[in-house]
Design an enzyme around this catalytic site. Sequence first.
Site, PDB file in Angstrom:
ATOM      1  N   HIS A  84       0.950  -1.130   0.077  1.00 27.15           N
ATOM      2  CA  HIS A  84       0.060  -0.199  -0.099  1.00 27.15           C
ATOM      3  C   HIS A  84       0.885   1.338  -0.092  1.00 27.15           C
ATOM      4  CE1 HIS A  84      -3.225   2.861   0.843  1.00 27.15           C
ATOM      5  NE2 HIS A  84      -2.712   3.365   1.896  1.00 27.15           N
ATOM      6  N   ASP A  87       2.347   1.711  -3.370  1.00 25.17           N
ATOM      7  CA  ASP A  87       1.200   2.327  -4.382  1.00 25.17           C
ATOM      8  C   ASP A  87       1.086   3.857  -4.044  1.00 25.17           C
ATOM      9  OD1 ASP A  87      -0.982   2.041  -6.175  1.00 25.17           O
ATOM     10  OD2 ASP A  87      -2.415   2.109  -4.512  1.00 25.17           O
TER      11      ASP A  87
END
Length: 115
Positions: A84, A87
């Site tokens: 995450h 990203d």
Amino acid sequence: MENIETVERDDLAMVSMGAILHAGNAREAIFKAADKASQGEFIQADQLMQEANDELIEAHRTQTSTLQKEAEGIEIPYSSLFGHAQDHVMTVKTEHNLVKEIIKLYKRLEEKENG
């Protein structure tokens, strides 16, 4: 039996949260910069974009250090939080690039209006 060095999950979580924090700071500065540019306040917009860039460099540095460890053979546990974070950093980097172009457009519009 071979002793393989590993990164502890807690350490990886701290690195992940650091990357998310710096990317979040960058995102905040980016959208403030877009707002300043829309008002013709280009010096402030440019300063905010530089601040965002500095935060992105720090976010990228934190995640890159982990990837370098993996390249050196140090085992990195799977972490959805780290995924995450990566990203998030790349998304904010894209926003930074797009807002740079938007600021250029605002500058051109102002030149046409005043020129």
